[in-house]
Motif scaffolding. Structure first.
Motif, mmCIF file in Angstrom:
data_model
loop_
_atom_site.group_PDB
_atom_site.id
_atom_site.type_symbol
_atom_site.label_atom_id
_atom_site.label_comp_id
_atom_site.label_asym_id
_atom_site.label_seq_id
_atom_site.Cartn_x
_atom_site.Cartn_y
_atom_site.Cartn_z
ATOM 1 N N SER A 92 7.436 -14.975 -18.231
ATOM 2 C CA SER A 92 6.853 -13.573 -18.400
ATOM 3 C C SER A 92 7.317 -13.115 -19.861
ATOM 4 O O SER A 92 8.442 -13.331 -20.221
ATOM 5 N N SER A 93 6.570 -12.226 -20.542
ATOM 6 C CA SER A 93 6.965 -11.616 -21.741
ATOM 7 C C SER A 93 8.072 -10.845 -22.017
ATOM 8 O O SER A 93 8.451 -9.866 -20.826
ATOM 9 N N VAL A 106 9.332 -13.369 -14.434
ATOM 10 C CA VAL A 106 9.822 -14.679 -13.764
ATOM 11 C C VAL A 106 9.629 -15.736 -14.920
ATOM 12 O O VAL A 106 8.603 -15.633 -16.070
ATOM 13 N N LYS A 107 10.096 -16.929 -14.772
ATOM 14 C CA LYS A 107 9.914 -18.076 -15.486
ATOM 15 C C LYS A 107 9.412 -19.315 -14.679
ATOM 16 O O LYS A 107 10.090 -19.581 -13.668
ATOM 17 N N GLN A 108 8.518 -19.899 -14.930
ATOM 18 C CA GLN A 108 8.075 -20.948 -14.240
ATOM 19 C C GLN A 108 8.827 -22.185 -14.037
ATOM 20 O O GLN A 108 9.377 -22.762 -15.066
ATOM 21 N N LYS A 138 8.836 -23.199 -8.007
ATOM 22 C CA LYS A 138 9.688 -22.441 -7.972
ATOM 23 C C LYS A 138 9.493 -21.593 -9.145
ATOM 24 O O LYS A 138 9.267 -21.992 -10.243
ATOM 25 N N LEU A 139 9.787 -20.131 -8.907
ATOM 26 C CA LEU A 139 9.739 -19.065 -9.995
ATOM 27 C C LEU A 139 10.925 -18.648 -10.150
ATOM 28 O O LEU A 139 11.469 -17.878 -9.057
ATOM 29 N N LYS A 140 11.589 -18.665 -11.316
ATOM 30 C CA LYS A 140 13.195 -18.221 -11.611
ATOM 31 C C LYS A 140 12.902 -16.962 -11.913
ATOM 32 O O LYS A 140 12.166 -16.267 -12.910
ATOM 33 N N VAL A 141 13.875 -15.975 -11.398
ATOM 34 C CA VAL A 141 13.781 -14.493 -11.799
ATOM 35 C C VAL A 141 14.550 -14.278 -13.116
ATOM 36 O O VAL A 141 15.770 -14.699 -13.339
ATOM 37 N N LEU A 142 14.006 -13.622 -14.136
ATOM 38 C CA LEU A 142 14.762 -13.250 -15.489
ATOM 39 C C LEU A 142 15.452 -11.887 -15.544
ATOM 40 O O LEU A 142 15.202 -11.275 -14.616
ATOM 41 N N ALA A 143 16.586 -12.222 -16.181
ATOM 42 C CA ALA A 143 17.537 -11.116 -16.096
ATOM 43 C C ALA A 143 16.999 -9.854 -17.087
ATOM 44 O O ALA A 143 16.999 -10.028 -18.325
#
Length: 217
Positions: A92-93, A106-108, A138-143
């Motif tokens: 995501s931007s 998220v990041k793939q 898996k989609l990693k949640v960004l901070a």
């Protein structure tokens, strides 16, 4: 004279046999490994309400990974099983917060695939095939608004279909181009503390165009 004719025919057969054996070598059969590189697009499926008046919430990036499989050449057709481990740079931007497609920023992450394929030989060195199977992503949640990933992630289950063309460079090496579509319809959350939520329904689409080079044993 008869003996001379027989001897000539036998000699000709001895010369032709190795050449014929070389022409019908074991192409498209046996175990294989490959490197994968291509374009990755992940976004909202048709059942997702984007709440922004458009249907373009998505992330794009570079797909990369490895695959392995085993094929059986049946003569005019080839069938086989295969698996993949891939990752992607799609995320995501930091500035456009409308690309969350139902998951927030998220990041793939990694993607696992296992399935089967079947195809026909367009010529002795060219295979045209279709494929399908199970995929887990898996989609990693960004901070916040950073590019830092957290230990919280979505794990998605779904199915994949695709089609491609594989070209044998020689008996052992090959190259191929492939399009595949994946749909993830079940998800769960792995939280920062290691706890995992129950499964819930999602609708996430994934389109990929990839190229591969590989080696067949």
């Amino acid at each position: 004279m008869r003996k001379i004719i027989v001897a000539t025919l036998l000699a000709g057969g001895a010369v032709a046999s190795p050449a014929l054996a070389q022409d019908v070598g074991p192409t498209f059969t046996g175990p294989r490994v490959e490197a994968i590189l291509g374009y990755d697009h992940v976004g909202a499926g048709s059942d997702v309400d984007n709440d922004n008046g458009r249907n373009d919430q998505s992330i794009d990036g570079l797909l990369y990974g490895v695959g392995a499989g085993y094929d059986v050449n049946l003569g005019s057709a080839v069938v086989g099983v295969e698996g993949e481990f891939t990752n992607s740079t799609a995320k995501s931007s930091r500035y456009d917060f409308t690309d969350d497609f139902g998951f927030g920023r998220v990041k793939q992450g990694r993607d696992l695939y296992i399935g089967a394929r079947a195809g026909i030989l367009a010529d002795p060195a060219t295979l045209v095939y279709v494929k399908g199977g199970y995929t887990n992503s898996k989609l990693k949640v960004l901070a916040g608004d950073t590019d830092e990933t957290t230990n919280t992630a979505f794990k998605l289950d779904g199915w994949r279909i695709g089609a491609g063309v594989e070209r044998a460079i020689n008996t052992n090496t090959f190259a191929k181009v492939e399009y595949r579509y994946s749909n993830y319809n079940k998800g769960r959350i792995r939280f920062d503390d290691g706890a995992t939520s129950r499964n819930f329904d999602v609708d996430t689409d994934r389109h990929q165009v990839v190229a591969s080079v590989g080696y067949r044993f």
